[in-house]
Design an enzyme around this catalytic site. Structure first.
Site, PDB file in Angstrom:
ATOM      1  N   CYS A  31     141.095 -58.748  64.394  1.00  0.00           N
ATOM      2  CA  CYS A  31     142.042 -57.879  64.274  1.00  0.00           C
ATOM      3  C   CYS A  31     142.008 -56.430  64.882  1.00  0.00           C
ATOM      4  O   CYS A  31     140.605 -56.017  64.803  1.00  0.00           O
ATOM      5  CB  CYS A  31     142.758 -57.925  62.612  1.00  0.00           C
ATOM      6  SG  CYS A  31     141.956 -56.996  61.659  1.00  0.00           S
ATOM      7  N   HIS A  48     146.063 -50.736  55.781  1.00  0.00           N
ATOM      8  CA  HIS A  48     144.956 -50.446  55.774  1.00  0.00           C
ATOM      9  C   HIS A  48     144.394 -49.591  56.988  1.00  0.00           C
ATOM     10  O   HIS A  48     145.319 -49.880  58.212  1.00  0.00           O
ATOM     11  CB  HIS A  48     143.689 -51.705  55.857  1.00  0.00           C
ATOM     12  CG  HIS A  48     143.919 -52.445  56.794  1.00  0.00           C
ATOM     13  ND1 HIS A  48     145.052 -53.479  56.464  1.00  0.00           N
ATOM     14  CD2 HIS A  48     143.250 -52.881  57.970  1.00  0.00           C
ATOM     15  CE1 HIS A  48     145.213 -54.544  57.728  1.00  0.00           C
ATOM     16  NE2 HIS A  48     144.166 -53.881  58.314  1.00  0.00           N
TER      17      HIS A  48
END
Length: 706
Positions: free
Chosen positions: A208, A65
């Protein structure tokens, strides 16, 4: 999520044997639907994210992603591989692969939906249903949530739903826990009383690098593990959609803390003074039960982090650099950020002081530096008096440069306790004529001394006076001794040698230096290398009477810094078909930004096409820097762009140097972009003659001050 994934974005027979091939196969489906405008550019962004941390998860899941300028709308593609593809998970290849594509300026609602999918992936029955889906439409419907998730009933029994957005979920859970805390343990200090009605309480933070997938999967994993073990777990997800801070009452009532992150935890000091497990985000996904057990063991042993009042050097605190950095950074990266911390606080003093001094010269002439103090002589109706006032105010502002540089380098290392020794050391550097080199050394030494003092075990009774009395006293004394007696004189000699070298530059050497500074100014467009060149130039003029060589260097640096945004603006004007609608719109703003010496105006173009834009900008910057030095252009002001042209020596030739660099960069960008395959979905019309429906929203990246 109905518009994010359709049957056309599902491949139930993915034949790719590498993660790169898998990403390409799914990305091609996005390109076919107009969701991605530049396949290679998008795949480069996916690869860059993958390089930060593998995206494979235990359980046969891969979730490549990224956020990208080449994505027109949030999109999800799903592939199922019979052979499996290695995405770096510890338990082997992934057979369920989700490619998540988010625009660089994606709104919070879309990111929350994507985070909801990330949470669902922690549900074994959901993934099992995907593995057994018979056709693409069924798989897409399952992912969209149009069919009930198998674990829905179980989730309702525990008071949690799989389709709740990350930030809202955290806020709701926090409210419930806060109420429970008020009822069951009023005034709790976070220590487990051992009562049967009082479960062990944990607060956690997950984050993240992109804040889309791992952040929310880790939160879901921790919450599920907590329910299984009878532990209350409240998670703050610091994702791309922002974050909702945990209620202070929830944090106060917690018995332990889990920080699962791959970027710095924001406002980490809130969790100081409690048993803490600090780890990477994937650990929370793959082994949440172990983390919960570890924090419980620490609580049983009484191991806690240092309280926030003890200072940032304690294991529970974070310095300004650590709060703004990434998890696991090396000392080289931290050193660069410490230095940039000092420079960033110094630059406003440089700009204000330099412009005031330049205005003083413009109004009163270059002899104004010999004017008496305005305290002794000031005539309201005389221009020379106003010129002297501006010059003397600017001189006072310039006097802060080295102390501010040293003070905020120390601040970046050790937070507020570093300010006193840093400012003292910087002032001493001025006193002994050690200049900027002395300021750099004083800042680093001050931060190191404070960190060393904070590592000394201190009785609790004395902790209250440490930040107010002991640390400032001891650190200032140590830094003062080192600067006056040990290293000050050698640094002053080095500073004098560098000044003499600059004053002796002429001919080819000066031209080469101008080219080098031009390359540096255009390498990262406002980043660390750019700031090194800018600081080098401002250091030379940060005196009442700068040398001619120093003023030439300042002129070359500012001219080169103006080239990239002006060139991008010109390129979008003369060859608009090579740019998408967002870039053409950014090109209009780049005219003003470039003219104002804000190099960051070219960042949207460099981010979208770095391999063509950055080298072209560097060549043009080198040409401008070299020509500026060859023409002998001088500048006393450290900022201002074309608005300080009247203060420049040889202004016409200076403008010629800028124009030459802009033309070179523009030509290179047009040639290099013209050689590539045209961007899918980009309007072929010139600027202002139509819109590009597939382009990201203009202005997704905003420039910052140079």
């Amino acid at each position: 999520m109905s518009d994010m994934i359709t049957a056309d974005l599902v491949d139930l027979d993915l034949s790719a044997d590498t993660k790169e091939a898998a990403a390409r196969a799914l990305a091609e489906r996005m390109v076919a639907l107009g969701r991605v405008t530049d396949l290679e550019g998008f795949l480069a962004d996916v690869a860059a994210r993958e390089a930060q941390m593998p995206t494979g998860l235990d359980g046969g899941i891969g979730i490549p992603h990224c956020r990208s300028e080449h994505v027109t709308e949030p999109t999800l593609a799903f592939g199922r591989s019979a052979a499996g593809v290695d995405f770096g998970a510890a338990d082997g290849p992934a057979d369920l692969i989700f490619l998540i594509a988010a625009p660089a300026g994606a709104d919070d609602a879309h990111l929350t939906i994507l985070s909801s999918l990330a949470r669902q992936l922690m549900n074994a029955e959901f993934t099992a249903a995907l593995r057994s889906a018979g056709d693409a439409a069924a798989a897409a419907a399952l992912i969209r949530g149009e069919e009930p998730a198998p674990a829905e009933d179980a989730a309702e029994e525990t008071g949690s739903t799989a389709d709740t957005g990350g930030t809202a979920d955290t806020a709701d859970t926090g409210a419930v826990s806060a109420a429970a805390s008020a009822e069951t343990a009023p005034g709790s200090t976070g220590q487990d009383s051992g009562g049967p009605a009082r479960p062990f309480r944990i607060v956690a933070v997950t984050s993240c690098p992109t804040g889309i997938a791992h952040t929310y999967m880790a939160a879901e994993s921790l919450e599920n593990a907590g329910r299984e073990e009878g532990v209350e777990v409240v998670v703050e997800t610091q994702g791309s959609a922002g974050f909702t801070r945990l209620d202070p009452a929830v944090i106060a009532a917690a018995d332990g803390v889990i920080l699962a992150h791959d970027v710095a935890v924001r406002e980490k000091d809130r969790f100081a003074g409690k048993p803490t497990v600090d780890t990477g985000v994937k650990a929370a996904i793959n082994r949440p039960g172990e983390l919960i057990g570890e924090v419980r063991d620490k609580a049983a042993r009484g191991e806690v982090t240092a309280a926030a009042a003890d200072g940032p050097a304690g294991s529970g605190g974070a310095t300004p650099v650590e709060r703004g950095g990434e998890f696991g950074e090396g000392y080289g990266t931290k050193l660069r950020k410490w230095l940039m911390s000092g420079v960033s606080y110094m630059v406003p003093f440089v700009a204000a002081g330099g412009l005031l001094i330049a205005l003083g010269f413009a109004i009163g002439g270059y002899e104004i530096n010999k004017a008496p103090s305005v305290m002794d002589h000031f005539v309201w109706t005389q221009a020379d008096s106003w010129a002297a006032l501006l010059f003397q105010i600017g001189g006072v502002a310039f006097a802060f440069l080295v102390p501010v540089l040293a003070g905020y380098i120390a601040y970046g290392m050790a937070d507020r306790p570093g300010l006193v020794p840093g400012f003292v050391g910087g002032s001493i550097a001025l006193t002994i004529n050690a200049g900027f080199l002395g300021g750099l050394a004083a800042g680093l030494i001050s931060g190191a001394v404070v960190l060393a003092i904070q590592r000394v075990p201190i009785p609790k009774a004395l902790r209250g006076i440490m930040p107010v009395v002991v640390i400032p006293l001891v650190s200032a004394a140590v830094v003062g001794f080192l600067m006056f007696v040990v290293i000050g004189k050698p640094i002053a000699s080095a500073q004098e040698g560098m000044t003499d070298w600059l004053n002796g530059l002429s001919g080819a050497n000066a031209v080469l230096l101008g080219a080098l500074l031009g390359l540096m100014m255009c390498f990262d467009l406002g980043g660390p290398v750019n700031k090194v060149a800018y600081t080098f130039a401002t250091a030379g003029i940060a005196v009442a009477s700068p040398s001619d060589s120093a003023m030439k260097i300042m002129a070359a640096v500012m001219a080169a810094g103006m080239v990239p945004p002006l060139a991008m603006a010109l390129a979008t004007t003369v060859r608009g078909r090579l740019f998408n609608a967002a870039e053409r719109e950014n090109g209009k703003a780049a005219w003003v930004l470039g003219a104002s010496f804000i190099s960051e105006g070219a960042i949207p173009f460099a981010a979208a096409d770095p391999l063509r834009v950055i080298p072209s900008s560097m060549v043009g910057g080198a040409v401008t820097g070299a020509l500026s030095m060859a023409f002998g252009a001088t500048l006393r002001a450290p900022h201002g762009g074309i608005f300080v042209v009247p203060l420049i020596g040889n202004p016409l030739l200076y403008l010629v140097a800028i124009a030459a660099g802009v033309c070179v960069t523009t030509a290179l960008v047009i040639v290099l972009k013209g050689l590539r395959k045209p961007v899918t979905g980009t309007s072929a019309q010139g600027p202002g003659t139509g819109t590009d429906p597939s382009a990201p929203t203009p202005g997704a990246k905003q420039p910052v001050a140079a």
